[in-house]
Design a protein around this motif. Structure first.
Motif, PDB file in Angstrom:
ATOM      1  N   GLY A  28      39.976  38.151  47.386  1.00  0.00           N
ATOM      2  CA  GLY A  28      40.747  38.179  46.150  1.00  0.00           C
ATOM      3  C   GLY A  28      42.139  38.747  46.350  1.00  0.00           C
ATOM      4  O   GLY A  28      43.091  38.339  45.674  1.00  0.00           O
ATOM      5  N   PHE A  37      45.273  36.171  45.656  1.00  0.00           N
ATOM      6  CA  PHE A  37      45.799  36.386  44.301  1.00  0.00           C
ATOM      7  C   PHE A  37      46.730  37.581  44.174  1.00  0.00           C
ATOM      8  O   PHE A  37      47.130  37.931  43.063  1.00  0.00           O
ATOM      9  N   TYR A  77      48.720  38.857  40.810  1.00  0.00           N
ATOM     10  CA  TYR A  77      48.379  40.191  40.312  1.00  0.00           C
ATOM     11  C   TYR A  77      49.627  41.072  40.237  1.00  0.00           C
ATOM     12  O   TYR A  77      49.830  41.806  39.263  1.00  0.00           O
ATOM     13  N   SER A  81      42.669  48.121  41.964  1.00  0.00           N
ATOM     14  CA  SER A  81      42.374  47.474  40.683  1.00  0.00           C
ATOM     15  C   SER A  81      42.994  48.204  39.501  1.00  0.00           C
ATOM     16  O   SER A  81      43.203  47.608  38.434  1.00  0.00           O
ATOM     17  N   VAL A 101      38.967  34.747  36.788  1.00  0.00           N
ATOM     18  CA  VAL A 101      40.262  35.373  36.522  1.00  0.00           C
ATOM     19  C   VAL A 101      40.715  35.147  35.089  1.00  0.00           C
ATOM     20  O   VAL A 101      41.149  36.080  34.397  1.00  0.00           O
ATOM     21  N   TYR A 136      42.481  39.952  36.638  1.00  0.00           N
ATOM     22  CA  TYR A 136      42.489  40.355  38.046  1.00  0.00           C
ATOM     23  C   TYR A 136      41.886  41.745  38.256  1.00  0.00           C
ATOM     24  O   TYR A 136      41.174  41.978  39.233  1.00  0.00           O
ATOM     25  N   TYR A 145      38.719  42.804  40.948  1.00  0.00           N
ATOM     26  CA  TYR A 145      38.904  43.787  42.014  1.00  0.00           C
ATOM     27  C   TYR A 145      37.934  44.963  41.874  1.00  0.00           C
ATOM     28  O   TYR A 145      37.463  45.514  42.874  1.00  0.00           O
TER      29      TYR A 145
END
Length: 399
Positions: free
Chosen positions: A231, A235, A239, A295, A360, A365, A369
């Motif tokens: 991820g 991404f 993010y 995250s 997502v 996001y 995470y």
């Protein structure tokens, strides 16, 4: 007693080829999702597919290469991989549709999978048995360095005029350079066709011709870790835009690499003395903490601190897990063990962006995470059951 030689000319050149091929891998994978959304108006899930299918192609390449190395040798396998890799890298400019782009990325993935299996197997033979952890640790620094430079350069080039075209041309030059460099290498490695054919007659299923059973447990853990980490690879650009930390995100992989490179020599030597458990358990804990911090990042320092934790955890886990996969097998099966390990790890990398892409739009996001952090915690008892409880025994029996 004098240490056996590690830094030979062949070791250095094969490590350089590994670095250059992985540089292309990381340079392209970080920009592929934005490229598909910009040029072809693809959805987040389709962009994840375009990014991840490269890794699935690599998975298939590793499966085939692991089997064929025992028949034709690692030298020829590496030549085949380098040629496929160079041709498909040059074909990106001719991919005028999303379908052609996805097909080419899959075939290019085949090439890089073959190259990675070839270089990994050659190094496993070149590194002295008494310095396996240290040697493979140093070799894998080539991948870590590529992981730092590739995304950093990729993100920078995406922000300049015709940035994607510049990336494709640069990748083509690097791929051709790999072929030129390898032309100067002369290796004489064993071909283990006879041993491969005689291996464990009771294994009647065709799958065991492509998978090394002894390395399968640690490879499965690598699959889970790869899934969780994918991820970030695919991404992070999106993010960073969402949380307004684009500048800090551009340095994420650089910080990751610096921490991994500084700690790798220490963990490699520690593995040779104490075994895998001493490294793997702390790595999974630190990785989970780093992903959780990632995250929840609201400032640049939080994102970069998370990069340091993730570099310490993920960067060292990969190296030690690869070493375990090799050390629990016999030398004639190093190719198959290397292939098995990276096949499963790349499977996690490949399916991760595609599956995570579905969640997502609904959960965001940050949520995916957090889920990855939880997955890394779950990996701790799984590792203990599959390998950790027998780590000392298995590693001692392989010496």
């Amino acid at each position: 007693m004098e240490k056996e030689s590690l830094w030979t000319k062949e070791f250095l050149i094969i490590s350089l080829i590994s670095f250059l091929s992985m540089l292309i891998f990381y340079l392209s994978i970080v920009c592929m999702a934005p490229y598909t959304t910009t040029e072809f108006n693809a959805s987040a899930s389709t962009a994840g597919l375009a990014s991840g299918i490269f890794v699935l192609g690599s998975l298939c390449g590793r499966l085939g290469a692991g089997r064929q190395i025992g028949i034709v040798g690692a030298n020829k396998i590496l030549w085949i991989g380098l040629i496929i890799f160079a041709i498909t890298t040059a074909l990106y400019i001719a991919a005028f549709s999303l379908e052609l782009l996805i097909i080419n990325r899959f075939v290019q993935g085949l090439g890089v999978g073959i190259v990675a299996t070839g270089t990994g197997t050659i190094v496993a033979h070149l590194v002295p048995k008494s310095r396996k952890g240290e040697g493979i640790g140093y070799f894998s620094l080539s991948i870590i360095l590529a992981m730092a430079i590739g995304p950093f350069v990729g993100i920078m080039l995406m922000n300049v005029k015709n940035g994607f075209d510049i990336i494709f041309i640069l990748n083509t030059i690097i791929a051709v350079l790999c072929i030129i460099i390898y032309a100067f290498v002369k290796l004489n490695l064993p071909i283990s066709k006879q041993e491969s054919e005689e291996k464990e007659p009771e294994q009647k299923s065709w799958i065991w011709k492509f998978i090394e059973r002894k390395s399968l447990p640690i490879a499965f853990i690598a699959l889970l870790v790869g899934f969780g980490y994918s991820g970030i690879m695919s991404f992070i650009s999106f993010y960073a835009l969402e949380i307004n930390l684009v500048t800090a995100a551009s340095y994420f992989h650089l910080v990751y690499a610096i921490v991994a490179m500084l700690s790798r020599p220490v963990t490699g030597k520690l593995f040779d003395v104490k075994g895998g458990n001493m490294i793997v358990y702390p790595c999974l804990i630190v990785l989970a903490l780093g992903m959780l911090l990632f995250s929840q990042a609201t400032a640049g320092w939080m994102l970069l601190l998370a990069a340091g934790f993730i570099g310490l955890g993920h960067g060292n886990f990969n190296s030690i897990a690869q070493t375990i996969a090799v050390k629990v097998t016999e030398p004639q099966y190093f190719g198959l063990a290397t292939s098995t390990f990276f096949t499963l790890m790349n499977f996690g990398f490949g399916v991760g962006p595609y599956i995570l892409g579905f969640f997502v739009s609904t959960y965001g996001y940050r949520s995916i995470y957090v889920s990855s952090a939880i997955l890394f915690v779950i990996c701790i008892p799984i590792y203990h059951l599959l390998h950790g409880r027998r780590d000392k025994e298995l590693l001692q029996s392989s010496d």
